[in-house]
Design an enzyme around this catalytic site. Structure first.
Site, short mmCIF file in Angstrom:
data_model
loop_
_atom_site.label_atom_id
_atom_site.label_comp_id
_atom_site.label_asym_id
_atom_site.label_seq_id
_atom_site.Cartn_x
_atom_site.Cartn_y
_atom_site.Cartn_z
N ALA A 61 -13.85 -40.04 -56.07
CA ALA A 61 -13.15 -39.29 -57.04
C ALA A 61 -13.71 -38.53 -58.12
CB ALA A 61 -12.06 -40.31 -57.65
N ARG B 12 -23.69 -32.67 -61.59
CA ARG B 12 -25.18 -32.12 -61.03
C ARG B 12 -25.24 -31.25 -59.92
NH1 ARG B 12 -28.21 -37.66 -61.73
NH2 ARG B 12 -25.97 -38.53 -61.50
C1 UD1 Z 1 -22.66 -47.20 -59.62
C2 UD1 Z 1 -22.72 -48.75 -59.88
C3 UD1 Z 1 -24.27 -49.01 -60.15
C4 UD1 Z 1 -25.10 -48.51 -58.96
C5 UD1 Z 1 -24.70 -47.18 -58.58
C6 UD1 Z 1 -25.03 -46.95 -56.94
C7 UD1 Z 1 -20.70 -49.26 -61.22
C8 UD1 Z 1 -20.32 -49.48 -62.69
N1 UD1 Z 1 -22.08 -48.84 -61.37
O1 UD1 Z 1 -22.89 -46.37 -60.64
O2 UD1 Z 1 -24.33 -50.14 -60.35
O3 UD1 Z 1 -26.28 -48.65 -58.99
O4 UD1 Z 1 -23.46 -46.69 -58.57
O5 UD1 Z 1 -25.12 -45.38 -56.59
O6 UD1 Z 1 -20.03 -49.18 -60.38
N2 UD1 Z 1 -15.91 -42.98 -58.76
C9 UD1 Z 1 -14.60 -43.04 -58.57
N3 UD1 Z 1 -13.75 -43.30 -59.70
C10 UD1 Z 1 -14.41 -43.51 -60.97
C11 UD1 Z 1 -15.44 -43.56 -60.82
C12 UD1 Z 1 -16.63 -43.22 -59.77
O7 UD1 Z 1 -14.09 -42.75 -57.48
O8 UD1 Z 1 -13.20 -43.61 -61.88
C13 UD1 Z 1 -16.85 -42.88 -57.45
C14 UD1 Z 1 -17.74 -41.66 -57.72
O9 UD1 Z 1 -17.22 -40.51 -57.12
C15 UD1 Z 1 -18.94 -42.34 -56.97
C16 UD1 Z 1 -18.88 -43.84 -57.09
O10 UD1 Z 1 -17.47 -44.15 -57.30
O11 UD1 Z 1 -18.84 -41.91 -55.52
C17 UD1 Z 1 -20.07 -44.39 -57.83
O12 UD1 Z 1 -19.56 -43.69 -59.24
P1 UD1 Z 1 -20.76 -43.20 -60.14
O13 UD1 Z 1 -20.04 -42.74 -61.34
O14 UD1 Z 1 -21.82 -42.38 -59.42
O15 UD1 Z 1 -21.36 -44.48 -60.43
P2 UD1 Z 1 -22.76 -44.93 -61.00
O16 UD1 Z 1 -22.91 -44.83 -62.48
O17 UD1 Z 1 -23.84 -44.08 -60.17
#
Ligand code: UD1
Ligand code: CA
Length: 470
Positions: free
Chosen positions: A13, A18
Site C-alpha cells: 500500500a 523515492r
Molecule cells: C519495515 C520494518 C522494518 C524492516 C523494513 C524492511 C516496520 C515497522 N518496519 O520498515 O523493521 O527492516 O520494513 O524493509 O514494519 N506498507 C503498507 N501499509 C502501511 C505501511 C507500509 O502496505 O501502512 C507496506 C509498504 O508498501 C512496504 C512495506 O509495507 O511494502 C514496508 O513498509 P515501509 O514503510 O517500507 O517500512 P520500513 O520503514 O521500510
C-alpha cells in the site's frame, strides 16, 4: 505433515516516493515482470499461494488491475485507504482472511528477490516450533533504514527496534529485519489490537508484535538468510540492482538446465522462457516473454527474441529481432533479420540478412536470403525470393495479400503489387513490377525491354566530357 493452512499477506500500500514515478512502486518491472508479481510467484512456488491477500493503497486501482489480470481471483486485494503503518496494514488484511487459517506469512510487495525455498523453510520452521512468530533475519552493513534485531544474552530474539526509535547501541546492531515473517494466526489476531502508535513514526508497527510475543512468553523463532535475497527496492538504483540480481538468477537456472550461455552477464532471459536441451545463446542476447526455444537452437550474438516459438534445430544468426513470430525446425534466420508479429518461417526455410517479414508465412524450405520486405504474404514451399524483392502490401488505405504458390522463383529486385497471386512453379523475371496474377508455370516479365545501341558509348563519353568542360 499436519493440515496447516497458511495464508499470505503481501504489503503493497506504500507510496514509493523515492521512485519519483507516476507508476506505483510495486508495478515497476524487474526483467519484464512487475515486482509484486515476483513476490506472489515466489509465494506460490513456496507452496503458500493458496490464499494470498495483497494490501493496496497508493495506486490501488492500477495494482489491483495488474494482480487480477495475472492471478484472477487467486489473489484477493484489500484496500488500506490510509497508511497507518505495517501493523495496521496486516490488520486490514486479517479482516479478509477465512477463519480456518492457522498461520500467516507476511511479505512486502517491493522485494522481488525473495527466494521461494527460504520462504517455505520459514513457514515450516514456525510450524515445527509452534512459534507465535518465525522471522527472517540477515546482516546488512551499514544497516541503515532497517529495523534492528535485538537479542538477549541467550541469543533469543527479544524485539525489533525501528531505526527511528533505536538507542545508539541498538543502532550499531547489524542484524536486521528484512520484513518477512510467519505468524501463528490466533496469536496475530490477538496481538494486533494491542499495538500502539506511541513511537517515532506515530504508526502501528507490525514489528512490535515480536516484543508482545516475548512478553507473553511465546516462542519467537528466527532464521538467518542471505541478505542478497531480502533487499527491497526504494529507488531506481535499487531497481536496477534487483534486476541484475534476479536476471542473473534466471540465466544461472537456464545454464543449470542445459542451456549454453556465452558471456552470461550480458544475456537477458525472461522468467517465462522455456528452453529445450542444448540451446546455445550468444553474448548480449535478449530472450523474453512467452518464448519457447526448441532443442539444439543456436542464437547468435545480439539477438532479441520476444514472445516467439523457435523450433528444434533452428539457427537465429547475429543481431536479428524476432517478435511474436514462429520459426520452424532447422530454419535459418539472419543475420540482421527482422521477424515482426505473425511471421511464420517454415521448417528448413531461410531468411537472410536485411530481410523483414510481417504477417507472412514462408513455406517449408523456401528462401528469402537478402534484402527483402515480405508483408501480408502467403508463400508456399520451395520458393526462392530474390534479393531486393518487395511486397507492396499497403496502398495507403488498406493492406493486401501477396500469394506465392509452391516452387515459384521470384527474380531479384521484383516489386509485387498486392493483391496479387504468383501461380505454382511460375517465374518472375528480375526487376519486374508485378501487378497482375501470374499463371502457374508462366514467366512474368514486368519490366521495360532493354535496347543496345552499337558503338554509342564513345558519343556519350564525348558529350559528357564537353559538358564537364574538359
Ligand atoms: C519495515 C520494518 C522494518 C524492516 C523494513 C524492511 C516496520 C515497522 N518496519 O520498515 O523493521 O527492516 O520494513 O524493509 O514494519 N506498507 C503498507 N501499509 C502501511 C505501511 C507500509 O502496505 O501502512 C507496506 C509498504 O508498501 C512496504 C512495506 O509495507 O511494502 C514496508 O513498509 P515501509 O514503510 O517500507 O517500512 P520500513 O520503514 O521500510
Ligand atoms: Ca521499506
Amino acid at each position: 505433515m499436519s493440515t496447516h493452512r497458511t495464508a499470505t499477506v503481501v504489503l503493497a500500500a506504500g507510496k514509493g516516493t523515492r521512485m519519483k514515478s507516476r507508476t506505483p512502486k510495486v508495478l515497476h518491472t524487474v526483467v519484464g515482470k512487475p515486482m509484486v508479481a515476483w513476490v506472489v510467484d515466489a509465494v506460490v512456488a513456496a507452496g503458500v499461494g493458496d490464499d494470498v491477500t495483497a494490501v493496496v493503497g497508493h495506486g490501488a486501482e492500477a495494482v489491483g488491475t495488474v494482480l487480477s489480470a495475472r492471478y484472477g481471483t487467486r489473489v484477493r486485494t484489500v484496500l488500506q485507504a490510509e497508511q497507518r503503518g505495517t501493523g495496521h496494514a496486516v490488520q486490514v488484511a486479517l479482516a479478509a482472511l477465512p477463519p480456518e487459517v492457522d498461520s500467516v506469512l507476511v511479505v512486502c510487495g517491493d522485494t522481488p528477490r525473495l527466494e521461494s525455498s527460504a520462504l517455505a523453510q520459514l513457514v515450516a520452521l514456525r510450524a515445527e516450533q509452534r512459534a507465535a512468530v518465525a522471522l527472517w533475519t540477515t546482516h546488512i552493513v551499514p544497516p541503515r533504514g532497517y529495523g534492528r534485531i535485538v537479542r538477549d544474552g541467550g541469543d533469543r530474539v527479544r524485539a525489533i527496534v525501528e531505526e527511528k526509535d533505536a538507542t545508539d547501541a541498538q543502532r550499531a546492531l547489524t542484524e536486521v529485519n528484512p520484513g518477512v515473517y510467519c505468524f501463528d494466526a490466533a496469536f496475530l489476531r490477538a496481538a494486533l489490537p494491542r499495538l500502539s502508535t506511541d513511537n517515532a513514526a506515530g504508526e502501528l508497527y507490525l514489528t512490535d508484535v515480536i516484543g508482545l510475543a516475548v512478553a507473553d512468553g511465546a516462542t519467537v523463532a528466527s532464521m538467518a538468510v542471505d541478505g542478497a535475497i531480502t533487499h527491497g527496492v526504494n529507488d531506481r538504483l535499487q531497481l536496477a540492482e534487483a534486476e541484475a540480481f534476479v536476471g542473473r538468477r534466471i540465466v544461472d537456472e537456464a545454464m543449470r538446465a542445459g542451456v549454453t550461455v556465452h558471456d552470461p552477464g550480458s544475456v537477458v532471459i525472461g522468467p517465462d522462457v522455456v528452453f529445450g536441451t542444448d540451446v546455445d545463446l550468444g553474448p548480449r542476447c535478449i530472450v523474453t516473454g512467452r518464448t519457447r526455444v526448441g532443442e539444439g537452437v543456436a542464437v547468435g550474438p545480439g539477438c532479441v527474441i520476444v514472445d516467439s516459438i523457435i523450433d528444434d534445430g533452428a539457427v537465429i544468426h547475429a543481431y536479428s529481432l524476432v517478435q511474436q513470430a514462429q520459426v520452424g525446425r532447422n530454419a535459418s534466420v539472419g543475420p540482421f533479420a527482422r521477424l515482426r508479429p505473425d511471421a511464420d518461417v517454415g521448417d528448413d526455410a531461410h531468411v537472410g540478412n536485411f530481410v523483414e517479414l510481417k504477417k507472412t508465412k514462408l513455406g517449408r524450405g523456401s528462401k528469402a536470403n537478402h534484402l527483402a520486405y515480405l508483408g501480408d504474404a502467403v508463400i508456399g514451399a520451395g520458393v526462392n525470393v530474390g534479393a531486393g524483392t518487395i511486397t507492396c502490401n499497403y496502398d495507403g488505405v488498406g493492406k493486401h495479400v501477396t500469394t506465392i504458390d509452391d516452387g515459384v522463383f521470384v527474380g531479384s529486385n521484383s516489386t509485387l503489387v498486392a493483391p496479387v497471386v504468383l501461380g505454382r512453379d511460375s517465374y518472375v523475371a528480375a526487376g519486374s513490377v508485378v501487378t497482375e496474377a501470374v499463371p502457374g508455370d508462366a514467366v512474368a516479365f514486368g519490366r521495360a525491354r532493354q535496347t543496345n545501341k552499337d558503338g554509342r558509348a564513345a558519343v556519350v563519353r564525348a558529350n559528357n566530357a564537353r559538358r564537364a568542360g574538359r
